[in-house]
Design an enzyme around this catalytic site. Structure first.
Site, PDB file in Angstrom:
ATOM      1  CD  GLN A 106       1.046   4.478  11.401  1.00  0.00           C
ATOM      2  OE1 GLN A 106       2.295   4.394  12.252  1.00  0.00           O
ATOM      3  NE2 GLN A 106       1.011   4.689  10.448  1.00  0.00           N
TER       4      GLN A 106
ATOM      5  CE  LYS B  80      -3.697   4.693   7.662  1.00  0.00           C
ATOM      6  NZ  LYS B  80      -2.957   4.663   8.626  1.00  0.00           N
TER       7      LYS B  80
ATOM      8  CB  CYS C 202      15.141  11.475 -17.849  1.00  0.00           C
ATOM      9  SG  CYS C 202      13.509  10.656 -18.266  1.00  0.00           S
TER      10      CYS C 202
ATOM     11  N   GLY D 277       3.491   0.432   5.744  1.00  0.00           N
ATOM     12  CA  GLY D 277       4.576   1.355   6.195  1.00  0.00           C
ATOM     13  C   GLY D 277       4.387   1.766   7.765  1.00  0.00           C
TER      14      GLY D 277
ATOM     15  CG  LEU E  28      -2.161  -1.058   1.240  1.00  0.00           C
ATOM     16  CD1 LEU E  28      -1.859  -2.412   0.874  1.00  0.00           C
ATOM     17  CD2 LEU E  28      -3.052  -0.685   2.477  1.00  0.00           C
ATOM     18  CB  ILE E  29       3.084   2.431  -2.475  1.00  0.00           C
ATOM     19  CG1 ILE E  29       4.289   3.352  -2.594  1.00  0.00           C
ATOM     20  CG2 ILE E  29       2.263   2.680  -4.058  1.00  0.00           C
ATOM     21  CD1 ILE E  29       5.202   3.031  -3.688  1.00  0.00           C
TER      22      ILE E  29
END
Length: 482
Positions: free
Chosen positions: A296, A265, A456, A287, A183-184
């Site tokens: 958390q 969440k 790039c 994370g 889960l980024i």
């Protein structure tokens, strides 16, 4: 050129069958990564090491750098492989290789030997060390903490002159463990946790919950693509994006202020679990670190876990923020995270740190779960290798050019290290360097009367950044692809 790949020590203590499987997978991973540099290279596996042989000397540095970023490799030895006849021949070859490096330095000789010989490893160390000491007047033997260690390996009738040792990232080869879904968010925590699972042998797919529009998704795509390209490009992975704005809107309207963070969440875990089940992924990765924010705490994490049977891995659970930021700096995601736009659609004035299950469930009874099902059903799913093509479709209004006009300036947006390694010089046009992670804050300081051609090496970052700058109102940007 030749490289000797030394295995991560935990691989060497596995049973014979497991060790052979790990080595086979690592060999395949090395081939998959290095084929982009030299299609003619050979990768040969042995019981205790893997050999990489390549012909294109121009790719030496690129191949060496790529090897140091493949999970499962403890260190890499760059060697010169030559035949020898006796100990004196070994000394003469070592003298040619090391004379310049030993001038004015202290040194010692260390030898590893495999095969049947008339001499021992210690005898070779003494003979070669004594010879080097006699023939290089300014050099001096020092067995503890010398300036230079002369590494030699003798295998049957071959001598390996070790030109350099380079540390790998260790861990297990990707593919030796099952797939996970990260889960980024693009911040420090999710990038580091994704890297840690890749290093442990998992193929990491990415799931992004979009709370802040296209600019946020572009930034997170950059992070995911960077992590995959740098550490996990041996395997194909998915990038799944879910538009979570409707879910946030429903929470803001229906859920009590203090419960919003935990409910959000829980909704994310529900959605990610559906995605994981759809693609046969065994676990989620987050994370989260204990006590870092209100959602958390142990009580809240337990309530969040309760909504799904899918295993949730939290590799950073005991890490403090400073440690996480240091890791992000080491793997190269710190600059992404520092410039990542922060979006928080659910900000409670007084968030609960010890949510009560009955109360959370009562609040969720007001939630329309058809909204959650709908956003999961409509989630976009792309092969991470196609991010460049996907971005090209998104950036239809950004022109890609192969030439330049009198008012054009090429903007090299690579990282500082890449610019230092391979400076961009093009005749007939000015080249300005500005790393991609500074564009959001520094592009406005540039001469806006000019047309800026973003460049790039692969074109992925330049397209993503061109779209971002267009969304910020800058119309004087194009993508340069010669």
């Amino acid at each position: 050129m030749k490289f000797i790949i030394k295995l991560f020590p935990e691989i060497t203590i596995k049973s014979q069958s497991v060790r052979l499987r790990f080595i086979k997978i690592l060999t395949g991973n090395i081939r998959n990564v290095l084929k982009h540099y030299d299609e003619t290279l050979a990768v040969v596996r042995h019981w205790d090491n893997i050999e990489v042989r390549a012909r294109d000397e121009n790719q030496r540095l690129a191949i060496r750098d790529a090897l140091t970023r493949i999970p499962g490799i403890h260190h890499i030895l760059e060697v010169e492989d030559v035949p020898f006849t006796d100990m004196h021949d070994i000394f003469e070859k070592a003298l040619v290789q090391y004379r310049d490096r030993l001038e004015g330095k202290t040194f010692c000789v260390r030898v590893k030997r495999r095969g049947k010989h008339e001499f021992s490893s210690i005898e070779v160390e003494r003979y070669v060390g004594g010879g080097l000491n006699q023939h290089i007047e300014s050099a001096r033997v020092k067995l503890t903490n010398p300036d230079v260690t002369v590494h030699l390996e003798v295998e049957d009738d071959r001598l390996l002159l070790i030109k350099g040792r380079y540390e790998g990232i260790g861990g297990f080869p990707i593919g030796t463990q099952e797939d996970v879904l990260s889960l980024i968010s693009g911040g420090f925590d999710s990038g580091v946790s994704s890297y840690m699972l890749m290093r442990r042998g998992c193929r990491v797919h990415y799931c992004f919950f979009n709370l802040g529009g296209a600019a946020h998704e572009i930034g997170v795509r950059q992070v995911a693509h960077y992590l995959w390209n740098r550490f996990g490009s041996s395997h194909r992975v998915r990038f799944v994006a879910i538009n979570f704005e409707p879910v946030v809107g429903e929470i803001l309207e229906k859920v009590d202020d203090g419960q919003m963070g935990v409910v959000l969440k829980r909704m994310m875990v529900r959605a990610a679990s559906k995605v994981a089940e759809r693609y046969g992924v065994q676990a989620l990765v987050t994370g989260e670190a204990l006590g870092q924010v209100s959602s958390q705490t142990l009580t809240n994490l337990r309530l969040i876990d309760n909504v799904s049977d899918t295993l949730i891995l939290r590799p950073l659970i005991s890490y403090d923020k400073e440690h996480i930021i240091n890791l992000a700096r080491q793997i190269g995601t710190e600059d992404f995270a520092r410039t990542m736009p922060e979006y928080c659609g659910v900000i409670s004035k007084s968030p609960t740190v010890k949510a009560i299950k009955a109360k959370i469930e009562a609040e969720e009874e007001h939630f329309d779960f058809s909204i959650l099902d709908k956003v999961v059903e409509e989630a976009s799913n792309v092969d991470i290798r196609e991010i460049a093509q996907q971005t090209g479709q998104d950036v239809v209004e950004v022109e890609t050019v192969s030439g330049f006009g009198p008012n054009d300036v090429i903007l090299d947006i690579r990282s500082v290290d890449e610019q230092d390694d391979k400076p961009l010089k093009i005749e007939g046009v000015d080249v300005v360097s500005l790393p991609f992670y500074k564009l959001s804050t520094k592009f406005g300081d540039l001469d806006q009367s000019k047309t800026w051609l973003l460049w790039c090496e692969r074109g992925v970052m330049s397209r993503l950044q061109a779209l971002y700058l267009r969304e910020q109102g800058f119309q004087n940007v194009k993508v340069y692809r010669p």
